[in-house]
Structure formats: C-alpha cells, structure tokens
Design a protein around this motif. Structure first.
Motif, PDB file in Angstrom:
ATOM      1  N   ALA A  47       1.206  -1.352   0.059  1.00  0.00           N
ATOM      2  CA  ALA A  47      -0.241   0.145  -0.461  1.00  0.00           C
ATOM      3  C   ALA A  47       0.756   1.271   0.441  1.00  0.00           C
ATOM      4  CB  ALA A  47      -0.722  -0.090   1.193  1.00  0.00           C
ATOM      5  N   VAL A  48       2.166   1.172   0.976  1.00  0.00           N
ATOM      6  CA  VAL A  48       3.004   2.577   0.576  1.00  0.00           C
ATOM      7  C   VAL A  48       3.454   2.832  -0.571  1.00  0.00           C
ATOM      8  CG1 VAL A  48       4.977   3.553   2.214  1.00  0.00           C
ATOM      9  CG2 VAL A  48       3.432   2.324   3.757  1.00  0.00           C
ATOM     10  N   LEU A  49       4.086   1.111  -1.482  1.00  0.00           N
ATOM     11  CA  LEU A  49       4.423   1.104  -2.071  1.00  0.00           C
ATOM     12  C   LEU A  49       3.599   1.629  -3.701  1.00  0.00           C
ATOM     13  CD1 LEU A  49       6.528  -1.033  -2.706  1.00  0.00           C
ATOM     14  CD2 LEU A  49       7.109   0.533  -2.428  1.00  0.00           C
ATOM     15  N   ARG A  50       2.263   1.708  -3.649  1.00  0.00           N
ATOM     16  CA  ARG A  50       1.339   2.177  -4.463  1.00  0.00           C
ATOM     17  C   ARG A  50       0.580   3.693  -4.194  1.00  0.00           C
ATOM     18  NH1 ARG A  50      -0.785   3.562  -8.137  1.00  0.00           N
ATOM     19  NH2 ARG A  50      -3.029   2.644  -8.592  1.00  0.00           N
ATOM     20  N   LEU A  51       1.033   4.049  -3.037  1.00  0.00           N
ATOM     21  CA  LEU A  51       0.784   5.307  -2.425  1.00  0.00           C
ATOM     22  C   LEU A  51       1.671   6.035  -3.045  1.00  0.00           C
ATOM     23  CD1 LEU A  51      -1.010   7.177  -1.429  1.00  0.00           C
ATOM     24  CD2 LEU A  51       0.670   6.294   0.848  1.00  0.00           C
ATOM     25  N   PRO A  85      -6.697   5.683  -4.769  1.00  0.00           N
ATOM     26  CA  PRO A  85      -6.882   5.100  -3.231  1.00  0.00           C
ATOM     27  C   PRO A  85      -7.644   4.230  -3.338  1.00  0.00           C
ATOM     28  CG  PRO A  85      -8.204   7.511  -4.806  1.00  0.00           C
ATOM     29  CD  PRO A  85      -6.904   6.581  -5.475  1.00  0.00           C
ATOM     30  N   THR A  86      -7.814   3.563  -3.737  1.00  0.00           N
ATOM     31  CA  THR A  86      -8.814   1.780  -3.749  1.00  0.00           C
ATOM     32  C   THR A  86      -7.873   1.222  -3.477  1.00  0.00           C
ATOM     33  OG1 THR A  86     -10.651   3.025  -5.429  1.00  0.00           O
ATOM     34  CG2 THR A  86     -10.418  -0.011  -4.998  1.00  0.00           C
ATOM     35  N   ASP A  87      -6.495   1.635  -4.276  1.00  0.00           N
ATOM     36  CA  ASP A  87      -5.580  -0.096  -4.546  1.00  0.00           C
ATOM     37  C   ASP A  87      -5.047   0.288  -2.603  1.00  0.00           C
ATOM     38  OD1 ASP A  87      -5.363  -1.320  -6.505  1.00  0.00           O
ATOM     39  OD2 ASP A  87      -4.304   0.074  -8.107  1.00  0.00           O
ATOM     40  N   LEU A 105      -7.192  -0.417   0.050  1.00  0.00           N
ATOM     41  CA  LEU A 105      -7.556  -2.496   0.369  1.00  0.00           C
ATOM     42  C   LEU A 105      -6.428  -3.180   0.672  1.00  0.00           C
ATOM     43  CD1 LEU A 105      -9.664  -3.007  -3.314  1.00  0.00           C
ATOM     44  CD2 LEU A 105     -11.326  -2.896  -0.816  1.00  0.00           C
ATOM     45  N   LEU A 106      -5.293  -2.431   0.036  1.00  0.00           N
ATOM     46  CA  LEU A 106      -4.182  -3.199   0.788  1.00  0.00           C
ATOM     47  C   LEU A 106      -3.989  -2.793   1.633  1.00  0.00           C
ATOM     48  CD1 LEU A 106      -1.766  -2.526  -2.577  1.00  0.00           C
ATOM     49  CD2 LEU A 106      -2.374  -5.056  -1.534  1.00  0.00           C
ATOM     50  N   ALA A 107      -3.866  -1.539   2.226  1.00  0.00           N
ATOM     51  CA  ALA A 107      -3.178  -1.363   3.631  1.00  0.00           C
ATOM     52  C   ALA A 107      -4.906  -1.679   4.825  1.00  0.00           C
ATOM     53  CB  ALA A 107      -3.927   0.111   4.133  1.00  0.00           C
TER      54      ALA A 107
END
Length: 99
Positions: A56-60, A76-78, A81-83
């Motif tokens: 989630a941090v990488l995606r952000l 935001p959705t990814d 959901l990951l976090a």
C-alpha cells in the motif's frame, strides 16, 4: 546522439524493473507462507500483513509508470484495500490467543 530508452533496448529488463514493487510484496508474502508451513503461523501472518501494508505504501508513493501490476484500480482504492487487508490480517493474527 541520445541512447534509446531502456524499454526499447532491453524490453524484458525494463518490464522486470517495472514489476519490482510487486515482486517485493510477493516475496514477502511467500516468506510469510513459508513461516506458516513450518508452524510459525502467527509470525507468518504478521509478515504477510506487513507485506500488504508495504504494498500500500509503495502504491501510494510510486508513480503509475513505476508501480507495475500493483496498480489495479484507482490509487485510493488500491491503497485502502491493500492497507486495510494488511492491517486486518496483522491485528487478527496478534489478537488470537495462544500460539
């Protein structure tokens, strides 16, 4: 004369580099699954949960062109959901008594 970009010179290498964030998350999840199979289930689930939070941090933080297949939906959705899944997995693993 400028060199052509990496995705033209070495497309396989460029694709592999693009997927490094996903590969890092998958390796961490695999380590967690390995811990679960050797009967360290609580630690394995915590490792898997933290891997998802790391994803989630990488995606952000990473731009879309660098995040590879971690980008499935909108950012935001990814991230949510990951976090959310990672935190829930970690909290549940730590909340179960015994072990």
């Amino acid at each position: 004369m400028t060199r052509p970009p990496l995705y033209i010179r070495r497309p396989f290498l460029a694709g592999l580099i693009r997927q490094l964030p996903l590969l890092a998350v998958l390796v961490a999840v695999a380590v967690g699954l390995l811990l679960v199979t050797v009967e360290r289930w609580r630690l394995g689930l915590v490792v898997m949960g933290l891997a998802l939070v790391g994803g989630a941090v990488l995606r952000l933080l990473l731009p879309v062109r660098r995040v590879g297949f971690l980008a499935v939906r909108s950012r935001p959705t990814d991230v949510v959901l990951l976090a959310g899944t990672g935190v829930a997995l970690t909290v549940i693993a730590l909340a179960i008594p015994g072990g």
